[in-house]
Design a protein around this motif. Structure first.
Motif, PDB file in Angstrom:
ATOM      1  N   GLU A  11     -29.887 -82.881  78.041  1.00 37.99           N
ATOM      2  CA  GLU A  11     -29.105 -81.648  78.058  1.00 37.99           C
ATOM      3  C   GLU A  11     -29.575 -80.716  79.175  1.00 37.99           C
ATOM      4  N   ARG A  12     -30.884 -80.669  79.337  1.00 35.95           N
ATOM      5  CA  ARG A  12     -31.421 -79.788  80.381  1.00 35.95           C
ATOM      6  C   ARG A  12     -31.002 -80.280  81.758  1.00 35.95           C
ATOM      7  N   ASP A  13     -30.996 -81.580  81.950  1.00 37.92           N
ATOM      8  CA  ASP A  13     -30.558 -82.136  83.233  1.00 37.92           C
ATOM      9  C   ASP A  13     -29.103 -81.769  83.522  1.00 37.92           C
ATOM     10  N   LEU A  14     -28.280 -81.882  82.476  1.00 33.24           N
ATOM     11  CA  LEU A  14     -26.864 -81.574  82.677  1.00 33.24           C
ATOM     12  C   LEU A  14     -26.668 -80.094  83.012  1.00 33.24           C
ATOM     13  N   ALA A  15     -27.399 -79.234  82.296  1.00 30.49           N
ATOM     14  CA  ALA A  15     -27.282 -77.805  82.579  1.00 30.49           C
ATOM     15  C   ALA A  15     -27.722 -77.513  84.011  1.00 30.49           C
ATOM     16  N   ALA A  16     -28.815 -78.161  84.428  1.00 29.81           N
ATOM     17  CA  ALA A  16     -29.315 -77.975  85.792  1.00 29.81           C
ATOM     18  C   ALA A  16     -28.288 -78.458  86.812  1.00 29.81           C
ATOM     19  N   GLU A  17     -27.639 -79.575  86.502  1.00 28.13           N
ATOM     20  CA  GLU A  17     -26.627 -80.092  87.422  1.00 28.13           C
ATOM     21  C   GLU A  17     -25.495 -79.079  87.582  1.00 28.13           C
ATOM     22  N   THR A  18     -25.085 -78.484  86.472  1.00 27.00           N
ATOM     23  CA  THR A  18     -24.015 -77.491  86.542  1.00 27.00           C
ATOM     24  C   THR A  18     -24.433 -76.290  87.376  1.00 27.00           C
ATOM     25  N   ILE A  19     -25.656 -75.832  87.152  1.00 28.09           N
ATOM     26  CA  ILE A  19     -26.129 -74.677  87.919  1.00 28.09           C
ATOM     27  C   ILE A  19     -26.169 -75.017  89.407  1.00 28.09           C
ATOM     28  N   TYR A  20     -26.654 -76.215  89.710  1.00 30.54           N
ATOM     29  CA  TYR A  20     -26.731 -76.640  91.108  1.00 30.54           C
ATOM     30  C   TYR A  20     -25.336 -76.687  91.729  1.00 30.54           C
ATOM     31  N   ARG A  21     -24.408 -77.310  91.002  1.00 27.88           N
ATOM     32  CA  ARG A  21     -23.031 -77.385  91.516  1.00 27.88           C
ATOM     33  C   ARG A  21     -22.454 -75.990  91.715  1.00 27.88           C
ATOM     34  N   PHE A  22     -22.718 -75.108  90.748  1.00 25.69           N
ATOM     35  CA  PHE A  22     -22.167 -73.752  90.834  1.00 25.69           C
ATOM     36  C   PHE A  22     -22.693 -73.040  92.078  1.00 25.69           C
ATOM     37  N   VAL A  23     -24.013 -73.119  92.287  1.00 28.37           N
ATOM     38  CA  VAL A  23     -24.605 -72.395  93.408  1.00 28.37           C
ATOM     39  C   VAL A  23     -24.023 -72.883  94.729  1.00 28.37           C
ATOM     40  N   PHE A  24     -23.951 -74.214  94.909  1.00 30.52           N
ATOM     41  CA  PHE A  24     -23.550 -74.691  96.232  1.00 30.52           C
ATOM     42  C   PHE A  24     -22.041 -74.775  96.417  1.00 30.52           C
ATOM     43  N   ARG A  25     -21.295 -74.993  95.340  1.00 29.32           N
ATOM     44  CA  ARG A  25     -19.837 -74.870  95.490  1.00 29.32           C
ATOM     45  C   ARG A  25     -19.475 -73.430  95.838  1.00 29.32           C
ATOM     46  N   SER A  26     -20.125 -72.492  95.160  1.00 27.74           N
ATOM     47  CA  SER A  26     -19.828 -71.085  95.448  1.00 27.74           C
ATOM     48  C   SER A  26     -20.150 -70.771  96.902  1.00 27.74           C
ATOM     49  N   LEU A  27     -21.298 -71.282  97.352  1.00 30.30           N
ATOM     50  CA  LEU A  27     -21.714 -70.986  98.722  1.00 30.30           C
ATOM     51  C   LEU A  27     -20.759 -71.611  99.735  1.00 30.30           C
ATOM     52  N   TYR A  28     -20.494 -72.903  99.595  1.00 31.13           N
ATOM     53  CA  TYR A  28     -19.733 -73.595 100.627  1.00 31.13           C
ATOM     54  C   TYR A  28     -18.234 -73.351 100.532  1.00 31.13           C
ATOM     55  N   GLU A  29     -17.738 -73.085  99.341  1.00 29.52           N
ATOM     56  CA  GLU A  29     -16.281 -72.980  99.217  1.00 29.52           C
ATOM     57  C   GLU A  29     -15.796 -71.553  99.007  1.00 29.52           C
ATOM     58  N   VAL A  30     -16.550 -70.753  98.293  1.00 31.24           N
ATOM     59  CA  VAL A  30     -16.129 -69.357  98.109  1.00 31.24           C
ATOM     60  C   VAL A  30     -16.886 -68.455  99.083  1.00 31.24           C
ATOM     61  N   HIS A  31     -17.865 -69.034  99.769  1.00 32.78           N
ATOM     62  CA  HIS A  31     -18.710 -68.267 100.695  1.00 32.78           C
ATOM     63  C   HIS A  31     -19.405 -67.121  99.986  1.00 32.78           C
ATOM     64  N   ALA A  32     -19.721 -67.340  98.725  1.00 34.87           N
ATOM     65  CA  ALA A  32     -20.348 -66.283  97.946  1.00 34.87           C
ATOM     66  C   ALA A  32     -21.555 -66.869  97.241  1.00 34.87           C
ATOM     67  N   PHE A  33     -22.520 -66.029  97.089  1.00 38.56           N
ATOM     68  CA  PHE A  33     -23.776 -66.485  96.525  1.00 38.56           C
ATOM     69  C   PHE A  33     -24.182 -65.459  95.494  1.00 38.56           C
ATOM     70  N   ASN A  34     -24.320 -65.880  94.238  1.00 36.37           N
ATOM     71  CA  ASN A  34     -24.742 -64.915  93.234  1.00 36.37           C
ATOM     72  C   ASN A  34     -26.217 -64.641  93.411  1.00 36.37           C
ATOM     73  N   GLY A  35     -26.511 -63.415  93.770  1.00 36.34           N
ATOM     74  CA  GLY A  35     -27.870 -63.064  94.136  1.00 36.34           C
ATOM     75  C   GLY A  35     -28.787 -62.788  92.970  1.00 36.34           C
ATOM     76  N   ASP A  36     -28.408 -63.141  91.783  1.00 36.92           N
ATOM     77  CA  ASP A  36     -29.213 -62.785  90.625  1.00 36.92           C
ATOM     78  C   ASP A  36     -29.383 -63.987  89.696  1.00 36.92           C
ATOM     79  N   PRO A  37     -30.158 -64.984  90.123  1.00 39.73           N
ATOM     80  CA  PRO A  37     -30.275 -66.198  89.316  1.00 39.73           C
ATOM     81  C   PRO A  37     -31.269 -66.026  88.172  1.00 39.73           C
ATOM     82  N   HIS A  38     -31.333 -64.832  87.633  1.00 40.96           N
ATOM     83  CA  HIS A  38     -32.242 -64.520  86.538  1.00 40.96           C
ATOM     84  C   HIS A  38     -31.896 -65.400  85.337  1.00 40.96           C
ATOM     85  N   PRO A  39     -32.894 -65.917  84.627  1.00 44.17           N
ATOM     86  CA  PRO A  39     -32.609 -66.797  83.484  1.00 44.17           C
ATOM     87  C   PRO A  39     -31.722 -66.127  82.432  1.00 44.17           C
TER      88      PRO A  39
END
Lengths: 512, 311
Positions: free
Chosen positions: A277-305
């Motif tokens: 489960e932790r791996d899957l959650a991490a995969e989602t977070i990873y996808r979110f960060v880099f899809r947002s960066l490369y496709e929306v050109h936006a980066f959420n600057g607050d990756p606080h847990p």
């Protein structure tokens, strides 16, 4: 104590009457008005009627422990608590909390104590802010309003409520007067420079101040946060694992922002779940960060847990978009060149040239390219080669230590250009987060799916689901054009194509 | 607003004996002193209590300026200065001496009555043993002399009002008088007869004017001022903030005191400079909050004040 007990009654009974009892000081008239509003809304809002009470109650169960006995009663109390640099220092602390290893223990302690030192607003003060923003008191603007906050936000607090049409929502309410005092304090650049020189000695302090000022002043206007959240919510609409609560436009203003309430498990609890489960959650977070960066050109600057809710199966709700950095194509290009030259083309000289052209490394530094690569490659370790990699806590600490390694020969010639200051911080925050989950995945294969210059095939079941979602998005838009009328809609697809063109093999062959 | 170098150094600087020790741990030890005076389970509300002006003023940002200004005024009484200089370990351990005073002020202000009386009794006992002859004026002195104790008291009370008026949240006229009246008991506790203690702002000002002819800047005062304004051994960050605190304390001094220390009349305090000094005070306060126990002590006080307001 009393109030907490009553809140517990509310949760147990789910009864509006109990809420009203908790607000006994508001008087009988308002109570009746609130009840009739609830009844009216119950007729109109059947569509949300099922989940709203459950979500509302769940939000109460996850309530943070806040010192109501110390609550700020007036705008003057707010100024005394957060004025004269303290609010600014808190924001620095928030940004610095991702770079713990770069701080001295005493500075870290000071910044974290400062955050502890801010009590919530009293129910009356929070209600006054809502009334000044919406033109009516919260118990009229909402069908149900919990006067006791469920969470502290850095410059405000979050209340749970149910809208007149029956949606369970989180309402972030800003401390009154905080925008003015922070804006004034940010003007004292000399003092900020002193503070930051101590807080982050190895950093480009002026760049940091400029970036900090920009971010903080943006964060003070909640309309900005709402716009960011709308943008990302629209982009990820229908995504198989990424969920972003919708903004309720008519209940969002410069000082309050209302979004749908979501329920889920916090980061600390996720850490106790099975590794899969932790791996899957991490995969989602990873996808979110880099899809947002490369496709929306936006980066959420607050990756606080605290800004994630986990639902199992890799599904993650992303919260808090107060600190989103938008990149221009020109700003993004060097980042992509760097990753491409190092990880895909395996061309160290080209990697070095792109570092230099982006300003990360002084041109002509008397360093061998080997040394430069050796110093910086740690940031790319997880994606340089294919295969499963586990991001351990040790690895993420090593990344952070390297970032602050003042003894390295490279440090003297390295700097972080202003537009990337926040990116670097968040990057480190992401490593920390994934390290905290000891997450394993074939990060390289996932990255290749996302890299516009590779567009690799789906490498995991989540990748397949995501590919299907992407295909549906494109056809959906071509056939209906429905989404194009939405305000602030920018899914970056045009930009994406432009970037893909820039990184086409023919063009890069002519790169100097 | 930056002060000029103290120009007219008083004669006989060679009286200097020992150099001052470094101000290591100034913030940490002041913080520990403050926290130690705020009880966790008080038997009663003490001599002031949660409804008092004294408590309400306690967390004001301007407190460090009030403290520094008070020391600068107190030092101008040659006999008070001589007592401190020759007996208190002031040169060997200035930070410890300041921390002891901070702890005393804290327990008198926030402790229950028994704790405050115990602390006052200890101080009276110490004062009994401190006597001597001032080398500059040739006059004998005793630390238990109500005249000296009253000067020390008045300088502190008047500085608290002045610092808050200029850099903090000013009190109303009524609250200012209330504060001076509340503070009478503090002077009584160290042994000043009640009838001699000013109980209003006007009374306080009259008293200060009456003492002026006795005041002067002795070498000991000048040296201790030089030390306080630029304490050696502070960490770099605190030292820079201290420059603003120092400027604030000097700006808040009365003109006659500035003249005794060799400064010209102060230039006008611009709103911009005032803001900068307040911001530095805010940073200093944040550092203070970061010290162990300070936040908890403040929260104990705030919680009791809130409860008193609601009751």
């Amino acid at each position: 104590m009393r109030r907490r007990l009553l809140a517990a009654v509310t949760i147990a009974g789910g009864a509006a009457v109990a809420v009203a009892v908790a607000r006994r000081r508001l008087g009988r008239l308002r109570l009746e008005r609130g009840l009739s509003a609830l009844q009216l809304a119950a007729r109109g809002g059947m569509r949300y009627a099922g989940s709203a009470p459950r979500l509302f109650a769940a939000a109460g169960e996850h309530r943070q422990q806040l010192r109501q006995d110390l609550a700020l009663q007036t705008a003057e109390d707010v100024a005394a608590t957060l004025g004269t640099m303290k609010g600014v220092l808190m924001k620095i602390g928030q940004m610095a909390s991702y770079i713990d290893d770069g701080l001295s223990p005493s500075v870290r302690r000071t910044l974290s104590r400062l955050q502890d030192s801010v009590p919530p607003m009293s129910a009356e003060l929070a209600a006054a802010v809502v009334e000044s923003e919406l033109g009516m008191p919260p118990e009229r603007a909402f069908a149900r309003w919990d006067p006791e906050p469920i969470a502290a936000a850095s410059i405000g607090q979050v209340h749970r409520a149910i809208t007149l049409d029956g949606r369970a929502v989180a309402v972030k309410v800003q401390y009154p007067g905080i925008a003015e005092t922070i804006a004034a304090d940010l003007e004292n650049v000399a003092l900020l420079r002193r503070m930051l020189r101590i807080t982050a000695p190895s950093q480009d302090v002026d760049g940091l101040i400029a970036e900090l000022s920009l971010r903080v002043s943006e964060e003070l206007d909640y309309r900005r946060e709402a716009a960011n959240q709308r943008l990302l919510a629209a982009y990820y609409q229908g995504h198989p694992t990424i969920s972003i609560p919708a903004i309720i436009d008519e209940l969002s203003t410069p000082r309050i922002v209302t979004s749908e309430l979501a329920d889920g498990v916090r980061f600390a609890e996720l850490a106790t779940w099975p590794q899969h489960e932790r791996d899957l959650a991490a995969e989602t977070i990873y996808r979110f960060v880099f899809r947002s960066l490369y496709e929306v050109h936006a980066f959420n600057g607050d990756p606080h847990p605290g800004n994630y809710l986990f639902h199992g199966g890799g599904r993650v709700t992303f919260l808090d978009f107060g600190l989103v950095k938008h990149f221009t194509t020109d700003e993004l290009k060097p980042l992509m060149q760097m990753v491409r030259h190092l990880c895909v083309d395996n061309d160290p000289e080209a990697f070095r040239a792109s570092l230099e052209s982006a300003g990360f490394l002084r041109a002509g530094a008397p360093l061998s390219t080997e040394t430069v690569v050796e110093h910086l490659a740690v940031f790319y370790d997880m994606i340089r080669t294919p295969g499963d990699r586990t991001i351990t806590g040790d690895y993420s600490s090593a990344v952070v230590r390297r970032f602050f390694d003042v003894r390295s020969p490279v440090t003297a010639y390295a700097s972080i250009p202003r537009s990337y200051v926040i990116l670097q911080r968040i990057n480190l925050g992401l490593f920390g987060l994934l390290g905290g989950l000891s997450a394993t995945a074939n990060w390289r294969a996932i990255a290749e799916e996302i890299w516009p210059f590779v567009q690799g095939p789906a490498s995991t079941p989540m990748g397949e689901a995501e590919a299907a979602w992407r295909a549906a998005r494109v056809t959906g838009r071509l056939s209906s054009g429905r989404e194009s009328s939405a305000p602030n809609r920018d899914d970056g697809s045009g930009v994406w194509k432009a970037i893909a063109r820039q990184f086409s093999p023919e063009e890069s062959a002519h790169d100097p | 607003m930056r002060p000029a170098e103290p120009g007219r150094m008083p004669e006989a600087t060679q009286v200097t004996t020992d150099p001052y020790a470094a101000a290591t741990g100034l913030v940490a030890r002041s913080a520990a002193a403050y926290a130690s005076g705020v009880p966790e389970a008080p038997a009663d509300d003490g001599f002031f209590g949660p409804g008092s002006v004294t408590w309400r003023m306690s967390a004001d940002l301007a407190a460090p300026i009030a403290g520094l200004r008070a020391l600068l005024l107190q030092a101008l009484h040659p006999l008070a200065m001589a007592g401190v200089d020759e007996h208190s370990g002031w040169r060997e351990d200035p930070v410890g001496r300041l921390a002891a005073t901070s702890a005393y002020v804290s327990v008198i202000s926030f402790g229950d009555k028994a704790a405050a009386e115990r602390a006052a009794g200890r101080v009276r006992g110490i004062h009994q043993r401190i006597r001597g002859v001032d080398r500059v004026t040739g006059r004998p002195y005793a630390a238990s002399d109500p005249a000296l104790l009253l000067w020390v008291h008045a300088a502190l009370v008047e500085s608290a009002l002045a610092a808050r008026r200029i850099f903090g949240t000013p009190l109303s006229d009524g609250d200012s008088d209330g504060y001076v009246a509340e503070m009478v008991v503090a002077a009584e506790l160290v042994g000043v007869p009640r009838t001699q203690i000013p109980a209003s702002v006007a009374g306080l000002q009259r008293y200060i004017s009456s003492v002026l002819p006795e005041l002067r800047c002795t070498p000991a005062a000048s040296e201790s001022m030089a030390y306080l304004l630029d304490p050696p051994g502070l960490p770099e960050d605190i030292a820079e903030i201290w420059q603003d605190v120092r400027d604030g304390a000097i700006a808040a001094l009365p003109e006659w005191a500035l003249a005794m220390y060799g400064y010209g009349p102060p230039g006008p305090l611009t709103p911009g400079r005032r803001t900068e000094i307040r911001q530095a005070l805010g940073v200093l306060d944040a550092v203070f909050i970061g010290e162990p126990g300070v936040l908890e002590a403040r929260q104990r006080l705030t919680s009791r004040m809130r409860a008193a307001r609601i009751a």
